[in-house]
Write a protein that holds these residues in place. Structure first.
Motif, PDB file in Angstrom:
ATOM      1  N   MET A 187       0.838  -1.210   0.000  1.00  0.00           N
ATOM      2  CA  MET A 187       0.000   0.000   0.000  1.00  0.00           C
ATOM      3  C   MET A 187       0.869   1.255   0.000  1.00  0.00           C
ATOM      4  O   MET A 187       0.438   2.325  -0.417  1.00  0.00           O
ATOM      5  CB  MET A 187      -0.921  -0.007   1.222  1.00  0.00           C
ATOM      6  CG  MET A 187      -2.082  -0.989   1.109  1.00  0.00           C
ATOM      7  SD  MET A 187      -3.399  -0.400   0.022  1.00  0.00           S
ATOM      8  CE  MET A 187      -4.154   0.846   1.066  1.00  0.00           C
ATOM      9  N   GLY A 188       2.116   1.115   0.488  1.00  0.00           N
ATOM     10  CA  GLY A 188       3.030   2.249   0.520  1.00  0.00           C
ATOM     11  C   GLY A 188       3.905   2.347  -0.715  1.00  0.00           C
ATOM     12  O   GLY A 188       4.796   3.207  -0.772  1.00  0.00           O
ATOM     13  N   PHE A 189       3.670   1.478  -1.711  1.00  0.00           N
ATOM     14  CA  PHE A 189       4.485   1.483  -2.924  1.00  0.00           C
ATOM     15  C   PHE A 189       3.716   1.953  -4.156  1.00  0.00           C
ATOM     16  O   PHE A 189       4.098   1.656  -5.282  1.00  0.00           O
ATOM     17  CB  PHE A 189       5.056   0.077  -3.176  1.00  0.00           C
ATOM     18  CG  PHE A 189       6.206  -0.263  -2.284  1.00  0.00           C
ATOM     19  CD1 PHE A 189       7.506   0.051  -2.647  1.00  0.00           C
ATOM     20  CD2 PHE A 189       5.996  -0.875  -1.059  1.00  0.00           C
ATOM     21  CE1 PHE A 189       8.578  -0.258  -1.823  1.00  0.00           C
ATOM     22  CE2 PHE A 189       7.056  -1.182  -0.226  1.00  0.00           C
ATOM     23  CZ  PHE A 189       8.353  -0.868  -0.603  1.00  0.00           C
ATOM     24  N   LYS A 190       2.641   2.677  -3.952  1.00  0.00           N
ATOM     25  CA  LYS A 190       1.910   3.259  -5.076  1.00  0.00           C
ATOM     26  C   LYS A 190       2.715   4.440  -5.616  1.00  0.00           C
ATOM     27  O   LYS A 190       3.246   5.248  -4.835  1.00  0.00           O
ATOM     28  CB  LYS A 190       0.533   3.748  -4.626  1.00  0.00           C
ATOM     29  CG  LYS A 190      -0.379   2.653  -4.078  1.00  0.00           C
ATOM     30  CD  LYS A 190      -1.666   3.266  -3.550  1.00  0.00           C
ATOM     31  CE  LYS A 190      -2.577   2.237  -2.917  1.00  0.00           C
ATOM     32  NZ  LYS A 190      -3.788   2.866  -2.342  1.00  0.00           N
ATOM     33  N   TYR A 221       1.423   2.624 -12.057  1.00  0.00           N
ATOM     34  CA  TYR A 221       1.056   2.758 -10.652  1.00  0.00           C
ATOM     35  C   TYR A 221       1.943   1.936  -9.724  1.00  0.00           C
ATOM     36  O   TYR A 221       2.159   2.308  -8.569  1.00  0.00           O
ATOM     37  CB  TYR A 221      -0.400   2.306 -10.445  1.00  0.00           C
ATOM     38  CG  TYR A 221      -1.421   3.092 -11.218  1.00  0.00           C
ATOM     39  CD1 TYR A 221      -1.829   4.356 -10.788  1.00  0.00           C
ATOM     40  CD2 TYR A 221      -2.005   2.582 -12.374  1.00  0.00           C
ATOM     41  CE1 TYR A 221      -2.779   5.091 -11.489  1.00  0.00           C
ATOM     42  CE2 TYR A 221      -2.963   3.296 -13.081  1.00  0.00           C
ATOM     43  CZ  TYR A 221      -3.343   4.544 -12.640  1.00  0.00           C
ATOM     44  OH  TYR A 221      -4.283   5.263 -13.333  1.00  0.00           O
ATOM     45  N   THR A 222       2.421   0.787 -10.196  1.00  0.00           N
ATOM     46  CA  THR A 222       3.101  -0.170  -9.320  1.00  0.00           C
ATOM     47  C   THR A 222       4.633  -0.135  -9.392  1.00  0.00           C
ATOM     48  O   THR A 222       5.292  -0.898  -8.694  1.00  0.00           O
ATOM     49  CB  THR A 222       2.656  -1.610  -9.663  1.00  0.00           C
ATOM     50  OG1 THR A 222       3.059  -1.916 -11.013  1.00  0.00           O
ATOM     51  CG2 THR A 222       1.141  -1.768  -9.546  1.00  0.00           C
ATOM     52  N   SER A 223       5.189   0.731 -10.206  1.00  0.00           N
ATOM     53  CA  SER A 223       6.637   0.730 -10.447  1.00  0.00           C
ATOM     54  C   SER A 223       7.502   0.787  -9.180  1.00  0.00           C
ATOM     55  O   SER A 223       8.550   0.119  -9.130  1.00  0.00           O
ATOM     56  CB  SER A 223       7.020   1.857 -11.406  1.00  0.00           C
ATOM     57  OG  SER A 223       6.588   3.111 -10.915  1.00  0.00           O
ATOM     58  N   ILE A 230      13.611  -5.338  -7.354  1.00  0.00           N
ATOM     59  CA  ILE A 230      14.829  -5.417  -8.172  1.00  0.00           C
ATOM     60  C   ILE A 230      16.057  -5.078  -7.317  1.00  0.00           C
ATOM     61  O   ILE A 230      17.099  -5.723  -7.403  1.00  0.00           O
ATOM     62  CB  ILE A 230      14.728  -4.488  -9.390  1.00  0.00           C
ATOM     63  CG1 ILE A 230      13.690  -5.042 -10.377  1.00  0.00           C
ATOM     64  CG2 ILE A 230      16.080  -4.306 -10.069  1.00  0.00           C
ATOM     65  CD1 ILE A 230      13.345  -4.087 -11.499  1.00  0.00           C
ATOM     66  N   ALA A 231      15.907  -4.045  -6.468  1.00  0.00           N
ATOM     67  CA  ALA A 231      17.018  -3.635  -5.616  1.00  0.00           C
ATOM     68  C   ALA A 231      17.359  -4.710  -4.577  1.00  0.00           C
ATOM     69  O   ALA A 231      18.530  -5.031  -4.360  1.00  0.00           O
ATOM     70  CB  ALA A 231      16.678  -2.316  -4.920  1.00  0.00           C
ATOM     71  N   LEU A 232      16.345  -5.287  -3.946  1.00  0.00           N
ATOM     72  CA  LEU A 232      16.566  -6.317  -2.936  1.00  0.00           C
ATOM     73  C   LEU A 232      17.208  -7.572  -3.531  1.00  0.00           C
ATOM     74  O   LEU A 232      18.041  -8.217  -2.900  1.00  0.00           O
ATOM     75  CB  LEU A 232      15.240  -6.702  -2.259  1.00  0.00           C
ATOM     76  CG  LEU A 232      14.614  -5.656  -1.346  1.00  0.00           C
ATOM     77  CD1 LEU A 232      13.213  -6.114  -0.917  1.00  0.00           C
ATOM     78  CD2 LEU A 232      15.468  -5.406  -0.111  1.00  0.00           C
ATOM     79  N   GLY A 233      16.822  -7.899  -4.763  1.00  0.00           N
ATOM     80  CA  GLY A 233      17.348  -9.092  -5.401  1.00  0.00           C
ATOM     81  C   GLY A 233      18.627  -8.873  -6.162  1.00  0.00           C
ATOM     82  O   GLY A 233      19.189  -9.815  -6.720  1.00  0.00           O
ATOM     83  N   GLY A 234      19.122  -7.637  -6.173  1.00  0.00           N
ATOM     84  CA  GLY A 234      20.340  -7.329  -6.900  1.00  0.00           C
ATOM     85  C   GLY A 234      20.202  -7.619  -8.381  1.00  0.00           C
ATOM     86  O   GLY A 234      21.147  -8.074  -9.039  1.00  0.00           O
ATOM     87  N   LEU A 235      19.005  -7.343  -8.919  1.00  0.00           N
ATOM     88  CA  LEU A 235      18.732  -7.672 -10.307  1.00  0.00           C
ATOM     89  C   LEU A 235      18.952  -6.513 -11.263  1.00  0.00           C
ATOM     90  O   LEU A 235      18.732  -6.643 -12.461  1.00  0.00           O
ATOM     91  CB  LEU A 235      17.261  -8.154 -10.438  1.00  0.00           C
ATOM     92  CG  LEU A 235      16.890  -9.347  -9.552  1.00  0.00           C
ATOM     93  CD1 LEU A 235      15.402  -9.638  -9.672  1.00  0.00           C
ATOM     94  CD2 LEU A 235      17.718 -10.564  -9.925  1.00  0.00           C
TER      95      LEU A 235
END
Length: 237
Positions: A187-190, A221-223, A230-235
């Motif tokens: 809900m905080g990632f909109k 909306y979800t980016s 992506i950041a957490l997975g180092g992707l």
């Protein structure tokens, strides 16, 4: 109560092996399908709610579907069988103990042979499942073999063994907090707080992030959620 493979017939600690420093829970406090239940819910009210929403073309007809499934396990409601299929085990009481006083003081061996809650269905040809052998003494070889089958475990967990905790998709998982910030409320990632108007305004004045909206709602909306993953997975390298 069992030391053989039947001890695996539980939701308890089933996912403990998946916890770790690189385990993250992206949940939504605005969930609809696996939203936490409220005290007034029961099997019949949930079924009628869905029926009414289907015939009135209400787009919230999937709300509390998971809750309905869990509290319906073992129910004797006439509304369940034609809508939800197999309903056994669960919260239903075993008629063998009707009117028997002091039932909770009976020994474990008695409950192994005749459970306090309603029995699992005896067989299912589709899944090559033979449930009647599960009611036997501890370390019984036939019961151990049947309970060790993954499709037996999956069938009973899906149809007959209720969850005793709320859904991870709607709540933070406390064990993950020991590894740092590993719970993230979507809900905080909109993106800039904006959200699709296809989601109704809730009682709190906010349009909620519903079940699977990470794929159902446009990337516009979800980016931020995808960027965090992506950041957490180092992707991103």
């Amino acid at each position: 109560m069992f030391t053989d493979a039947r001890q695996a017939l539980t939701w308890g600690n089933r996912f403990r092996g998946a916890l770790g420093t690189e385990t993250y829970n992206f949940y939504s406090s605005g969930e609809d399908v696996v939203e936490n239940p409220n005290p007034s819910e029961n099997v019949n009210s949930n079924v009628w709610d869905v029926i009414i929403k289907v015939f009135t073309f209400d787009n919230q007809k999937g709300r509390h579907t998971w809750v309905a499934q869990e509290i319906a396990k073992g129910s004797d409601s006439l509304l369940i069988a034609p809508l939800m299929g197999h309903q056994h085990g669960g919260w239903g009481y075993n008629g063998a103990y009707d009117g028997q006083s002091g039932v909770l003081s009976l020994d474990k061996e008695t409950f192994r042979l005749e459970p306090f809650f309603s029995r699992f269905e005896p067989d299912d040809a589709v899944f090559s499942y033979t449930g009647d052998v599960l009611f036997a003494s501890d370390q019984d070889s036939a019961a151990d073999t049947e309970a060790a089958k993954l499709h037996t475990q999956f069938k009973l967990l899906a149809e007959a063994i209720p969850a005793r905790s709320f859904a991870a998709a709607a709540n933070p998982l406390e064990p993950l907090d020991t590894f740092g910030e590993n719970n993230f409320d979507m809900m905080g990632f909109k993106n800039q707080g904006r959200w699709t108007t296809e989601r109704p305004v809730e009682s709190n004045g906010i349009r909620a992030w519903w079940h699977s909206d990470f794929r159902a709602v446009a990337l516009t909306y979800t980016s931020p959620m995808w960027e965090k993953m992506i950041a957490l997975g180092g992707l991103g390298e």
